[in-house]
Design an enzyme around this catalytic site. Structure first.
Site, PDB file in Angstrom:
ATOM      1  N   ASP A  18       0.850  -1.191   0.000  1.00 20.77           N
ATOM      2  CA  ASP A  18       0.000   0.000   0.000  1.00 20.77           C
ATOM      3  C   ASP A  18       0.891   1.250   0.000  1.00 20.77           C
ATOM      4  O   ASP A  18       1.663   1.481   0.941  1.00 20.77           O
ATOM      5  CB  ASP A  18      -0.887  -0.016   1.248  1.00 20.77           C
ATOM      6  N   ASP A 108      -3.370   2.409  -5.782  1.00 25.90           N
ATOM      7  CA  ASP A 108      -2.230   2.528  -4.870  1.00 25.90           C
ATOM      8  C   ASP A 108      -2.085   1.340  -3.917  1.00 25.90           C
ATOM      9  O   ASP A 108      -1.317   1.417  -2.956  1.00 25.90           O
ATOM     10  CB  ASP A 108      -2.310   3.832  -4.069  1.00 25.90           C
ATOM     11  N   GLU A 109      -2.776   0.244  -4.168  1.00 26.73           N
ATOM     12  CA  GLU A 109      -2.623  -0.913  -3.292  1.00 26.73           C
ATOM     13  C   GLU A 109      -2.967  -2.197  -4.024  1.00 26.73           C
ATOM     14  O   GLU A 109      -3.774  -2.218  -4.956  1.00 26.73           O
ATOM     15  CB  GLU A 109      -3.477  -0.787  -2.030  1.00 26.73           C
TER      16      GLU A 109
END
Length: 407
Positions: A18, A108-109
């Site tokens: 993350d 983003d993860e």
């Protein structure tokens, strides 16, 4: 002690990676003057806050006014969605170079399964250390990685390990790590659910696990109760699965707390439909079910749906269905106020196949909707989304299109 960097059992092989304060980190990477300073991305609503700003209590999606009251010296920067999308793609390239089993959650993860890589790539912790170094050196961003035997616990570990950390939950010690955490750490426990649990003096994950499943179900209902009770006992059988595209495509727009005219709501919905159908055509997808989502001033939500006769990505067909649903909900909106409108197209056909219809009665005095859509898509691809727009949308705030995983 829950972290180990050597000789950990191989079965703790699920990683949750993350990026830390993603938008704000990209801004600090690209502008050295922002490094070490409290940074807010977005003025009206905080889309991201650097950890220096979070230290003052700033959170997303807080209003800009609230954020600046908490952190008066914060530096506000406008969002640069293209830069965030480019950074995301670079990071996902590193993910896929690490393991073929990557399940993207957002830009983003992602979850990564590294259980079969021991002989060629080392232990999961060694793999995570290398991934973090590659993201830092090649993309210039900090990233936190949690490692555990289950997806749920890997995600909790990455949250606890932030910022810029690495946390392994050792097999056999999962409940020792999980149970002291606040109940809000459970995936799916928001403010309302937490308040219900707090009323029964359930404040930690261990408090929930100490109850019976039946008692948690009586508080939260069957679905949520069973799900959260299982997580509290670290029961999560889900495996990491590679991303195969969305089962639905949608978008939403927050309208604010003030009064909103029916014309403004309709214009916001039209802008969302343009965005959604454009994404569908770009991904070669069609869909049959149009879902309207509304949130009211009292924070309650409703959905209304209509299933079309055929799967389509035509803007006109989906717009007609969505606007009809909106008009049917006008009395609800007038009574309760509206703060958010959204539209989703589901029952997606991944091949983009579309059942054509014979137009015996339709006049042929102009281009078909699909031909118009294709022409508009071409203009937008070449000159940008704002080069050509509908008259009804001129001068209106139609919201922001944030970076997304591929459709």
């Amino acid at each position: 002690m829950f972290v180990s960097d050597v000789d950990e059992p191989q079965q703790a092989s699920i990683m949750h990676a993350d990026l830390d304060s993603f938008y704000a980190s990209v801004e600090q990477r690209d502008d050295p003057r922002l490094r070490g300073k409290p940074v807010l991305v977005g003025g009206g609503v905080v889309l991201a806050a650097s950890y220096e700003a979070k230290a003052f209590g700033v959170r997303t999606p807080m209003s800009g006014g609230q954020a600046r009251a908490l952190c008066p010296h914060a530096i506000v920067v406008p969002p640069r969605m293209d830069a965030y999308l480019e950074a995301s793609r670079a990071v996902f390239d590193i993910f896929r170079n690490t393991t073929p089993l990557v399940e993207g959650i957002s830009v983003d993860e992602a979850f990564l399964e590294v259980g079969g890589l021991g002989k060629i790539a080392g232990t999961p912790v060694q793999i995570a250390e290398r991934l973090r170094r590659d993201v830092r050196e090649q993309v210039g961003l900090p990233i936190t990685v949690g490692i555990a035997c289950t997806k749920f616990l890997a995600k909790v570990a990455s949250a606890v390990g932030k910022p810029d950390g690495l946390l392994l939950v050792e097999p056999g010690r999962e409940l020792e790590f999980l149970h002291p955490l606040k109940i809000e750490r459970l995936w799916g426990v928001g403010k309302v659910t937490a308040e219900k649990l707090h009323a029964f003096d359930i404040r930690t994950v261990g408090d929930m696990a100490a109850h019976s499943e039946a008692s948690i179900v009586s508080i939260l209902g069957k679905g949520a109760g069973r799900h959260l009770y299982a997580l509290a006992n670290n029961r999560d059988a889900r495996q990491v699965t590679t991303y195969r595209g969305r089962s639905s495509i949608g978008a939403q727009h927050a309208l604010g707390r003030g009064p909103t005219s029916p014309q403004d709501v309709e214009a916001a919905l039209i802008a969302l439909i343009d965005r959604v159908t454009g994404r569908m055509r770009a991904a070669d997808r069609t869909g049959r079910t149009v879902v309207l989502r509304l949130r009211f001033a009292d924070f309650t939500r409703v959905t209304r749906s209509h299933t079309l006769r055929r799967a389509t990505a035509d803007t006109r067909d989906i717009e007609e269905a969505a606007l009809a649903l909106l008009r049917d909900a006008r009395s609800l909106i007038a009574d309760r106020g509206i703060t958010l409108v959204g539209v989703t197209v589901s029952n997606i056909e991944r091949s983009g196949a579309e059942q054509l219809e014979l137009q015996f009665d339709a006049p042929q005095d102009g281009p078909s909707a699909s031909a118009l859509d294709v022409a508009l898509d071409g203009v937008h691809d070449k000159f940008g989304k704002t080069a050509l727009t509908r008259g009804v949308l001129l001068g209106r705030n139609t919201g922001m299109s944030v970076p997304l995983l591929p459709d």
